[in-house]
Design a protein around this motif. Sequence first.
Motif, mmCIF file in Angstrom:
data_model
loop_
_atom_site.group_PDB
_atom_site.id
_atom_site.type_symbol
_atom_site.label_atom_id
_atom_site.label_comp_id
_atom_site.label_asym_id
_atom_site.label_seq_id
_atom_site.Cartn_x
_atom_site.Cartn_y
_atom_site.Cartn_z
ATOM 1 N N GLN A 24 58.125 21.546 15.975
ATOM 2 C CA GLN A 24 58.060 20.273 16.527
ATOM 3 C C GLN A 24 57.039 20.231 17.845
ATOM 4 O O GLN A 24 56.890 21.355 18.318
ATOM 5 C CB GLN A 24 59.142 19.690 16.958
ATOM 6 N N ASN A 25 56.128 19.186 17.575
ATOM 7 C CA ASN A 25 55.330 18.986 18.868
ATOM 8 C C ASN A 25 55.715 17.732 19.656
ATOM 9 O O ASN A 25 55.926 16.747 18.904
ATOM 10 C CB ASN A 25 53.656 18.908 18.392
ATOM 11 N N PRO A 26 55.300 17.613 20.870
ATOM 12 C CA PRO A 26 55.470 16.400 21.520
ATOM 13 C C PRO A 26 54.711 15.311 20.868
ATOM 14 O O PRO A 26 53.890 15.442 20.428
ATOM 15 C CB PRO A 26 55.252 16.647 22.966
ATOM 16 N N LYS A 27 55.222 13.807 20.813
ATOM 17 C CA LYS A 27 54.382 12.791 20.286
ATOM 18 C C LYS A 27 54.076 11.897 21.896
ATOM 19 O O LYS A 27 54.818 12.074 22.852
ATOM 20 C CB LYS A 27 55.380 11.886 19.641
ATOM 21 N N ASP A 28 53.363 10.871 21.429
ATOM 22 C CA ASP A 28 53.161 10.070 22.640
ATOM 23 C C ASP A 28 53.986 9.659 23.547
ATOM 24 O O ASP A 28 53.828 9.521 24.794
ATOM 25 C CB ASP A 28 52.244 8.962 22.126
ATOM 26 N N LEU A 29 55.028 8.992 22.959
ATOM 27 C CA LEU A 29 56.318 8.583 23.733
ATOM 28 C C LEU A 29 57.048 9.555 24.653
ATOM 29 O O LEU A 29 57.987 9.116 25.353
ATOM 30 C CB LEU A 29 57.105 7.248 22.952
ATOM 31 N N ASP A 30 57.254 10.615 24.232
ATOM 32 C CA ASP A 30 57.890 11.811 24.580
ATOM 33 C C ASP A 30 57.725 12.144 26.229
ATOM 34 O O ASP A 30 56.616 11.864 26.634
ATOM 35 C CB ASP A 30 58.074 13.088 23.892
ATOM 36 N N GLU A 31 58.855 12.457 26.715
ATOM 37 C CA GLU A 31 58.586 12.943 28.215
ATOM 38 C C GLU A 31 58.532 14.401 28.091
ATOM 39 O O GLU A 31 59.554 15.162 27.964
ATOM 40 C CB GLU A 31 59.762 12.389 28.920
ATOM 41 N N VAL A 32 57.512 15.068 28.686
ATOM 42 C CA VAL A 32 57.337 16.440 28.766
ATOM 43 C C VAL A 32 57.626 17.150 29.889
ATOM 44 O O VAL A 32 57.398 16.498 30.884
ATOM 45 C CB VAL A 32 56.019 16.925 28.139
ATOM 46 N N PHE A 33 58.222 18.383 30.094
ATOM 47 C CA PHE A 33 58.392 18.892 31.200
ATOM 48 C C PHE A 33 57.457 20.093 31.220
ATOM 49 O O PHE A 33 57.658 21.195 30.536
ATOM 50 C CB PHE A 33 59.640 19.390 31.460
ATOM 51 N N VAL A 34 56.520 20.370 32.221
ATOM 52 C CA VAL A 34 55.497 21.427 32.031
ATOM 53 C C VAL A 34 55.303 22.177 33.527
ATOM 54 O O VAL A 34 55.763 21.430 34.458
ATOM 55 C CB VAL A 34 54.116 20.900 31.744
ATOM 56 N N LYS A 35 54.777 23.379 33.173
ATOM 57 C CA LYS A 35 54.234 24.361 34.359
ATOM 58 C C LYS A 35 52.897 24.232 34.338
ATOM 59 O O LYS A 35 52.531 24.624 33.145
ATOM 60 C CB LYS A 35 55.096 25.522 34.442
ATOM 61 N N TYR A 36 52.031 24.449 35.451
ATOM 62 C CA TYR A 36 50.424 24.413 35.374
ATOM 63 C C TYR A 36 49.840 24.956 36.361
ATOM 64 O O TYR A 36 50.258 24.755 37.638
ATOM 65 C CB TYR A 36 49.760 23.020 34.729
ATOM 66 N N GLU A 37 48.754 25.570 36.088
ATOM 67 C CA GLU A 37 47.955 25.863 37.528
ATOM 68 C C GLU A 37 46.370 25.706 36.884
ATOM 69 O O GLU A 37 46.017 26.271 35.856
ATOM 70 C CB GLU A 37 48.150 27.491 37.707
ATOM 71 N N ALA A 38 45.846 25.090 37.678
ATOM 72 C CA ALA A 38 44.355 24.467 37.320
ATOM 73 C C ALA A 38 43.225 25.224 38.271
ATOM 74 O O ALA A 38 43.592 25.019 39.708
ATOM 75 C CB ALA A 38 44.186 22.965 37.127
ATOM 76 N N SER A 39 42.238 25.754 37.984
ATOM 77 C CA SER A 39 41.494 26.441 38.785
ATOM 78 C C SER A 39 39.961 26.213 38.137
ATOM 79 O O SER A 39 39.526 26.100 37.077
ATOM 80 C CB SER A 39 41.652 28.056 38.948
ATOM 81 N N LEU A 40 38.912 26.155 39.272
ATOM 82 C CA LEU A 40 37.655 26.177 39.043
ATOM 83 C C LEU A 40 37.270 27.646 38.216
ATOM 84 O O LEU A 40 38.114 28.603 38.237
ATOM 85 C CB LEU A 40 36.632 25.976 40.216
ATOM 86 N N GLU A 41 35.952 27.698 37.696
ATOM 87 C CA GLU A 41 35.547 28.949 37.086
ATOM 88 C C GLU A 41 35.382 30.052 38.181
ATOM 89 O O GLU A 41 35.573 31.165 37.624
ATOM 90 C CB GLU A 41 34.087 28.638 36.437
ATOM 91 N N ASP A 42 35.242 29.757 39.424
ATOM 92 C CA ASP A 42 35.272 30.942 40.422
ATOM 93 C C ASP A 42 36.580 31.289 40.812
ATOM 94 O O ASP A 42 37.073 32.295 41.669
ATOM 95 C CB ASP A 42 34.677 30.523 41.681
ATOM 96 N N GLY A 43 37.645 30.806 40.292
ATOM 97 C CA GLY A 43 39.122 30.988 40.339
ATOM 98 C C GLY A 43 40.045 30.306 41.538
ATOM 99 O O GLY A 43 41.196 30.523 41.862
#
Length: 361
Positions: A24-43
């Motif tokens: 299964q994959n989440p759908k539009d109405l679902d509430e997801v719980f995530v961990k993330y880290e976003a960085s630029l190309e230089d780290g």
Amino acid sequence: ISVNDICKDGGIFKKILVEGEGWQNPKDLDEVFVKYEASLEDGTVVSKSDGVEFTVQDGYFCPALSKAVKTMKKGERVLLTVKPQYAFGETGKVASRDEGGVPPNAILQINLELISWKIVSEVTNDKKVLKRILKEGEGYERPNDGALVKVKLIGKLQDGTVFVKKGHDEEEPFEFKIDEEQVVDGLDKAVKKMKKGEIALITIQPEYAFGVFDSPQELAIVPGNSIVYYEVELVSFVKEKESWDMNTQEKIEAAGKKKEEGNVLFKAGKYVRASKRYEKAVSFIEYDSSFSDDEKQQVKLLKVSCNLNNAACKLKLKEYKEAAKLCSKVLEIDSKNVKALYRRAQAYIQLVDLDLAELDI
């Protein structure tokens, strides 16, 4: 390792680092719980979280997150390469106290893990009753109309005020019958879509709850036009017997009972619900191959009266085509039935089929 172009325009590339479980994959109405880290190309790390919850369609941080989670399975961890159109575009993002700035036209690398999600479904087509599963139920069976259900429930207002509490603190579960107007419409419809053992949070708009006027409840007054929230556990249910579990006499009795219920609802001006009762009555006796000759006579009379009464409901509801069809069914059984001819003529007049109406009159 495969790399997916998830928007098919080169805007977000997804590389799976850890495979998820299930299908299964989440759908539009679902509430997801995530961990993330976003960085630029230089780290340089611009944003991170060890756990954040959001509704998929509302998104979080940047558009790429909600696009990506819809392709992920539970436990899946991915590396996203995100072009500016799914990040912060030509304007970029100004640094804040918690997060670093993103320059204009910057590409982001986002490490994203989908930890879990709560399934949210629309109980009604107009999105005015939503059901969010807090704990999955068991099996496949769900209550049908007329089922006797036992629930534990807490009803709250938006500010957290509890207005009803049943089946908690060693109190017996609360019992009610589905489709008998024993609880508010939204709760009735939502419980019908639950499985045994399921716990759900049900959000109900006023049209399916207490409407426009103040409504005194067990523990508090629900003000007019209130959205209400019920946390419900479906402890158990006993389905109403279906026609395939009945012998011929039981089918005739069940049809007679539904017809009487329909008559009561019709007199009360509840035409939609009355119509459903008449349809249910006919469904019990639709196929009459196993009925004896005496029973066939009873069945014939029941079919005629249920379809006629249902035609009267449809006329009240301005569903003229349906009304005409039901009258035609009666006339197949009894070609000179005056009520059927008259009601069909009424329907045809509304449908501006005056030639046909004249034939019936």
